[in-house]
Design a protein around this motif. Structure first.
Motif, PDB file in Angstrom:
ATOM      1  N   ALA A  26       0.844  -1.195   0.000  1.00  0.00           N
ATOM      2  CA  ALA A  26       0.000   0.000   0.000  1.00  0.00           C
ATOM      3  C   ALA A  26       0.879   1.243   0.000  1.00  0.00           C
ATOM      4  O   ALA A  26       2.014   1.221   0.485  1.00  0.00           O
ATOM      5  CB  ALA A  26      -0.922   0.015   1.217  1.00  0.00           C
ATOM      6  N   TRP A  27       0.355   2.321  -0.571  1.00  0.00           N
ATOM      7  CA  TRP A  27       0.996   3.637  -0.512  1.00  0.00           C
ATOM      8  C   TRP A  27       0.078   4.583   0.251  1.00  0.00           C
ATOM      9  O   TRP A  27      -1.132   4.647  -0.019  1.00  0.00           O
ATOM     10  CB  TRP A  27       1.246   4.202  -1.905  1.00  0.00           C
ATOM     11  CG  TRP A  27       2.237   3.437  -2.728  1.00  0.00           C
ATOM     12  CD1 TRP A  27       3.197   2.587  -2.279  1.00  0.00           C
ATOM     13  CD2 TRP A  27       2.341   3.446  -4.160  1.00  0.00           C
ATOM     14  NE1 TRP A  27       3.912   2.072  -3.337  1.00  0.00           N
ATOM     15  CE2 TRP A  27       3.422   2.581  -4.493  1.00  0.00           C
ATOM     16  CE3 TRP A  27       1.654   4.110  -5.176  1.00  0.00           C
ATOM     17  CZ2 TRP A  27       3.811   2.361  -5.825  1.00  0.00           C
ATOM     18  CZ3 TRP A  27       2.038   3.890  -6.491  1.00  0.00           C
ATOM     19  CH2 TRP A  27       3.110   3.030  -6.812  1.00  0.00           C
ATOM     20  N   ILE A  28       0.631   5.310   1.193  1.00  0.00           N
ATOM     21  CA  ILE A  28      -0.095   6.334   1.931  1.00  0.00           C
ATOM     22  C   ILE A  28       0.376   7.682   1.415  1.00  0.00           C
ATOM     23  O   ILE A  28       1.543   8.056   1.591  1.00  0.00           O
ATOM     24  CB  ILE A  28       0.175   6.247   3.450  1.00  0.00           C
ATOM     25  CG1 ILE A  28       0.118   4.787   3.929  1.00  0.00           C
ATOM     26  CG2 ILE A  28      -0.775   7.147   4.211  1.00  0.00           C
ATOM     27  CD1 ILE A  28      -1.213   4.123   3.777  1.00  0.00           C
ATOM     28  N   ILE A  29      -0.500   8.401   0.757  1.00  0.00           N
ATOM     29  CA  ILE A  29      -0.165   9.696   0.165  1.00  0.00           C
ATOM     30  C   ILE A  29      -0.803  10.779   1.017  1.00  0.00           C
ATOM     31  O   ILE A  29      -2.033  10.923   1.069  1.00  0.00           O
ATOM     32  CB  ILE A  29      -0.656   9.781  -1.286  1.00  0.00           C
ATOM     33  CG1 ILE A  29      -0.055   8.621  -2.104  1.00  0.00           C
ATOM     34  CG2 ILE A  29      -0.288  11.131  -1.905  1.00  0.00           C
ATOM     35  CD1 ILE A  29      -0.656   8.462  -3.479  1.00  0.00           C
ATOM     36  N   ASP A  30       0.022  11.517   1.734  1.00  0.00           N
ATOM     37  CA  ASP A  30      -0.476  12.530   2.660  1.00  0.00           C
ATOM     38  C   ASP A  30      -0.910  13.790   1.916  1.00  0.00           C
ATOM     39  O   ASP A  30      -0.438  14.070   0.813  1.00  0.00           O
ATOM     40  CB  ASP A  30       0.603  12.886   3.687  1.00  0.00           C
ATOM     41  CG  ASP A  30       0.826  11.767   4.697  1.00  0.00           C
ATOM     42  OD1 ASP A  30      -0.166  11.105   5.048  1.00  0.00           O
ATOM     43  OD2 ASP A  30       1.981  11.560   5.107  1.00  0.00           O
ATOM     44  N   PRO A  31      -1.813  14.567   2.528  1.00  0.00           N
ATOM     45  CA  PRO A  31      -2.273  15.804   1.890  1.00  0.00           C
ATOM     46  C   PRO A  31      -1.107  16.732   1.569  1.00  0.00           C
ATOM     47  O   PRO A  31      -0.171  16.878   2.360  1.00  0.00           O
ATOM     48  CB  PRO A  31      -3.197  16.419   2.940  1.00  0.00           C
ATOM     49  CG  PRO A  31      -3.627  15.278   3.793  1.00  0.00           C
ATOM     50  CD  PRO A  31      -2.475  14.326   3.810  1.00  0.00           C
ATOM     51  N   LYS A  32      -1.190  17.371   0.410  1.00  0.00           N
ATOM     52  CA  LYS A  32      -0.088  18.215  -0.043  1.00  0.00           C
ATOM     53  C   LYS A  32      -0.224  19.644   0.462  1.00  0.00           C
ATOM     54  O   LYS A  32       0.740  20.397   0.474  1.00  0.00           O
ATOM     55  CB  LYS A  32      -0.042  18.198  -1.572  1.00  0.00           C
ATOM     56  CG  LYS A  32       1.258  18.685  -2.168  1.00  0.00           C
ATOM     57  CD  LYS A  32       1.278  18.455  -3.664  1.00  0.00           C
ATOM     58  CE  LYS A  32       2.598  18.899  -4.266  1.00  0.00           C
ATOM     59  NZ  LYS A  32       2.646  18.663  -5.735  1.00  0.00           N
ATOM     60  N   THR A  33      -1.432  20.024   0.846  1.00  0.00           N
ATOM     61  CA  THR A  33      -1.672  21.399   1.280  1.00  0.00           C
ATOM     62  C   THR A  33      -1.833  21.451   2.790  1.00  0.00           C
ATOM     63  O   THR A  33      -1.934  20.428   3.469  1.00  0.00           O
ATOM     64  CB  THR A  33      -2.937  21.969   0.622  1.00  0.00           C
ATOM     65  OG1 THR A  33      -4.076  21.292   1.168  1.00  0.00           O
ATOM     66  CG2 THR A  33      -2.911  21.781  -0.887  1.00  0.00           C
ATOM     67  N   ASP A  34      -1.858  22.669   3.318  1.00  0.00           N
ATOM     68  CA  ASP A  34      -2.068  22.855   4.752  1.00  0.00           C
ATOM     69  C   ASP A  34      -3.532  22.725   5.140  1.00  0.00           C
ATOM     70  O   ASP A  34      -3.864  22.689   6.324  1.00  0.00           O
ATOM     71  CB  ASP A  34      -1.534  24.225   5.187  1.00  0.00           C
ATOM     72  CG  ASP A  34      -0.019  24.307   5.055  1.00  0.00           C
ATOM     73  OD1 ASP A  34       0.620  23.247   5.163  1.00  0.00           O
ATOM     74  OD2 ASP A  34       0.498  25.414   4.848  1.00  0.00           O
ATOM     75  N   THR A  35      -4.403  22.715   4.149  1.00  0.00           N
ATOM     76  CA  THR A  35      -5.848  22.648   4.425  1.00  0.00           C
ATOM     77  C   THR A  35      -6.300  21.187   4.473  1.00  0.00           C
ATOM     78  O   THR A  35      -7.110  20.746   3.656  1.00  0.00           O
ATOM     79  CB  THR A  35      -6.635  23.419   3.356  1.00  0.00           C
ATOM     80  OG1 THR A  35      -6.305  22.879   2.060  1.00  0.00           O
ATOM     81  CG2 THR A  35      -6.288  24.891   3.380  1.00  0.00           C
TER      82      THR A  35
END
Length: 272
Positions: free
Chosen positions: A52-61
């Motif tokens: 699995a890949w966990i892709i974290d949010p790219k923005t601060d929101t």
């Protein structure tokens, strides 16, 4: 040039090869190749291990919302890296994974002409369990595409304690009808699962918010099917788009891949 070719492959070819289970073991695009922060995770699913890949949010929101992708019956999770990037760039955490027999998950003997394997249900259930333990304060949604939508429906009974919503596209509403359409339109005969007759009722037991994307030119999973189902299921919203099977991401503004799709998902997730 390579990225352009990969995007072409994803947009124009993938929707047309989903007529039998067709795994790809090779990754065509990892998230860091397009500037995404991600982590790799190994998830146990019975006697299998899943990549699995966990892709974290790219923005601060950050939206404190995690979307788990259950993709269709061809390729592997790398075919959806661009799709995941659209959501990650707007505050969603995205979890992609490979079913056993796909990508770098465990070996598995795939029967190409199955609609799905029961083991894929176990795979999705195991991913949901792991994600819910890891991100306890997030809302969790399943994004199911074609075969992935069927798997999400079949897994609902086991995942309902952890899943808050579903995003479905290419939704099969009746497996026997779907098999008949494939035979008539593509001369393809799929193996019916043993419990196919209970599937319509399982679908109607889903009581969390559901959004369904349906293409006006999709002759396999039609807009009429989705709309008729939504008239029975008041927790279901249907978004129609001009296009064929699994063409939702490029249906609105082709030059802004996925932005129209994202906008409608965001409106949906903000409504409950």
């Amino acid at each position: 040039m390579k990225r352009t070719f990969i995007l072409f492959l994803i947009i124009f070819i993938l929707p047309f090869i989903c007529l039998g289970i067709n795994p790809d073991r090779e990754y065509i695009l990892k998230p860091d190749a397009i500037g995404l922060d991600y982590k790799e995770m190994i998830i146990n699913a019975g006697n299998a291990t899943l990549k699995a890949w966990i892709i974290d949010p790219k923005t601060d929101t950050q939206k404190n919302t995690t979307i788990i992708l259950a993709y269709p019956d061809a390729g592997n999770m790398s075919y959806f890296t661009y799709h995941a990037s659209i959501f990650a760039s707007h505050g969603y955490r995205v979890v992609t994974f490979d079913y056993r027999g796909f990508g770098e998950s465990s070996d598995f003997e795939v029967e190409r002409m199955n609609l799905y394997h029961d083991e894929f249900i176990e795979d999705l259930t195991s991913v949901v369990d792991k994600v819910s333990q890891t991100y306890k304060t997030d809302r969790i949604g399943i994004w199911g595409l074609s075969m992935g939508a069927v798997v999400a429906v079949q897994a609902y009974e086991q995942t309902k304690d952890h899943v808050d919503f579903m995003i479905l596209e290419g939704l099969v509403t009746d497996i026997k009808v779907h098999a008949s359409r494939l035979k008539q339109a593509k001369d393809v005969e799929i193996n019916l699962p043993t419990d196919f007759q209970s599937y319509p009722q399982r679908l109607r037991t889903i009581d969390i918010p559901v959004i369904v994307f349906a293409g006006t030119e999709d002759t396999l999973t039609t807009t009429q099917d989705a709309i008729a189902l939504s008239e029975e299921m008041k927790n279901m919203e249907v978004i129609t788009y001009e296009g064929g099977h699994l063409r939702g991401f490029q249906a609105w503004e082709p030059q802004d891949f996925g932005q129209g799709y994202l906008a409608r998902v965001t409106e949906f997730t903000q409504s409950f």
